[in-house]
Structures are given as structure tokens and as C-alpha cells.
Design a protein around this motif. Sequence first.
Motif, PDB file in Angstrom:
ATOM      1  N   LEU A 285      -2.210 -44.140  40.960  1.00  0.00           N
ATOM      2  CA  LEU A 285      -1.674 -45.383  41.416  1.00  0.00           C
ATOM      3  C   LEU A 285      -2.561 -46.455  41.679  1.00  0.00           C
ATOM      4  CD1 LEU A 285      -0.284 -43.648  44.842  1.00  0.00           C
ATOM      5  CD2 LEU A 285       1.129 -44.855  42.821  1.00  0.00           C
ATOM      6  N   ALA A 286      -3.874 -46.325  41.666  1.00  0.00           N
ATOM      7  CA  ALA A 286      -4.972 -47.501  41.675  1.00  0.00           C
ATOM      8  C   ALA A 286      -4.940 -48.039  40.135  1.00  0.00           C
ATOM      9  CB  ALA A 286      -6.171 -46.853  42.194  1.00  0.00           C
ATOM     10  N   ASP A 287      -4.767 -47.429  39.101  1.00  0.00           N
ATOM     11  CA  ASP A 287      -4.998 -47.776  37.706  1.00  0.00           C
ATOM     12  C   ASP A 287      -3.688 -48.679  37.675  1.00  0.00           C
ATOM     13  OD1 ASP A 287      -7.233 -46.599  37.502  1.00  0.00           O
ATOM     14  OD2 ASP A 287      -6.570 -44.700  36.399  1.00  0.00           O
ATOM     15  N   ARG A 288      -2.618 -48.342  38.296  1.00  0.00           N
ATOM     16  CA  ARG A 288      -1.303 -48.973  37.960  1.00  0.00           C
ATOM     17  C   ARG A 288      -1.202 -50.365  38.907  1.00  0.00           C
ATOM     18  NH1 ARG A 288      -1.841 -44.963  35.559  1.00  0.00           N
ATOM     19  NH2 ARG A 288      -0.481 -44.159  33.958  1.00  0.00           N
ATOM     20  N   THR A 289      -1.926 -50.467  39.515  1.00  0.00           N
ATOM     21  CA  THR A 289      -2.090 -51.698  40.798  1.00  0.00           C
ATOM     22  C   THR A 289      -3.094 -52.741  40.436  1.00  0.00           C
ATOM     23  OG1 THR A 289      -1.200 -50.058  42.377  1.00  0.00           O
ATOM     24  CG2 THR A 289      -1.938 -52.139  43.123  1.00  0.00           C
ATOM     25  N   ALA A 290      -2.596 -53.882  40.156  1.00  0.00           N
ATOM     26  CA  ALA A 290      -3.489 -55.085  40.094  1.00  0.00           C
ATOM     27  C   ALA A 290      -3.986 -55.399  41.340  1.00  0.00           C
ATOM     28  CB  ALA A 290      -2.538 -56.248  39.454  1.00  0.00           C
ATOM     29  N   GLY A 291      -5.043 -56.190  41.365  1.00  0.00           N
ATOM     30  CA  GLY A 291      -5.819 -56.572  42.371  1.00  0.00           C
ATOM     31  C   GLY A 291      -6.601 -55.696  43.412  1.00  0.00           C
ATOM     32  N   ALA A 292      -7.005 -56.151  44.764  1.00  0.00           N
ATOM     33  CA  ALA A 292      -7.464 -55.232  45.415  1.00  0.00           C
ATOM     34  C   ALA A 292      -6.972 -54.009  45.791  1.00  0.00           C
ATOM     35  CB  ALA A 292      -8.132 -56.252  46.788  1.00  0.00           C
ATOM     36  N   LYS A 293      -7.439 -53.024  46.290  1.00  0.00           N
ATOM     37  CA  LYS A 293      -6.846 -51.913  46.505  1.00  0.00           C
ATOM     38  C   LYS A 293      -6.778 -51.471  47.861  1.00  0.00           C
ATOM     39  CE  LYS A 293      -6.619 -51.096  42.143  1.00  0.00           C
ATOM     40  NZ  LYS A 293      -6.161 -52.152  41.572  1.00  0.00           N
TER      41      LYS A 293
END
Length: 121
Positions: free
Chosen positions: A75-83
Motif C-alpha cells: 500500500l505504501a509503495d502505491r501511495t504518493a506523498g506522506a504515509k
Amino acid sequence: HLKSWLNDVKSILRSRNQQALIALACELPIRFSCFTTAVSLHASNVIGAGPKELGMLFTALAVSQGIGMPLGSWLADRTAGAKKWMVVPGGLVSSVFFASLAFATSLEQFIAAMAIQGFCG
């Protein structure tokens, strides 16, 4: 060299994101210390947990971490910006279930709390 290194470190440590990452890095060893001592003693006292039951608790934690970590990474790899929107709720849920161990009265409750912690943490 030391002075320039200190200046670099100071600027990094002023960042709230870096402070959060440092706190997050410190949380795991502290929680693990609690797992291996306080949780084990509490489970032994409350439900009479022996080696088999304690092994089940830690297996539930490890298996759920093994499922949750790759999913969170994906999920983190597919999400732009801050996590932060992913890390903070997961950490809060994990912490709530860690605290819930104080109220666990059966092996099933202990296992469920450990599994949810592992998945969310």
C-alpha cells in the motif's frame, strides 16, 4: 568534520517527520520487551499459560506481522506523498490492542489481541 556533522544532524532532528520516525523506531524494542516479560507473566497468571500457550501467542503475533508487513509495504509503495494516514491509525489500533491485553481473561482474547497488534503494527 564533527561540527558539520552536528549541524546536519540538528537540522534533521528538528523535522517533525524525523522525530516521529525516531519515536516509531524506539517503540518496537520497548513493546517487544513488554511482550517477552510482562505479557508472558500476565498470561501465565491470568490463564495459567505455559510454554504451549505462550508459543501460540507469539506465533499469532509473528504470523500476523508476516501478513500485515507486506500488505502495508504494498500500500505504501502505491501511495504518493506522506504515509502518516497509514502509519498513525495502524499504530493507534496496535497500541489499543496492546493495552487490551491487561483485560484479557482467556487464551482466545490473548491470541486475538496479539494477532491484531501484529497485523496493525
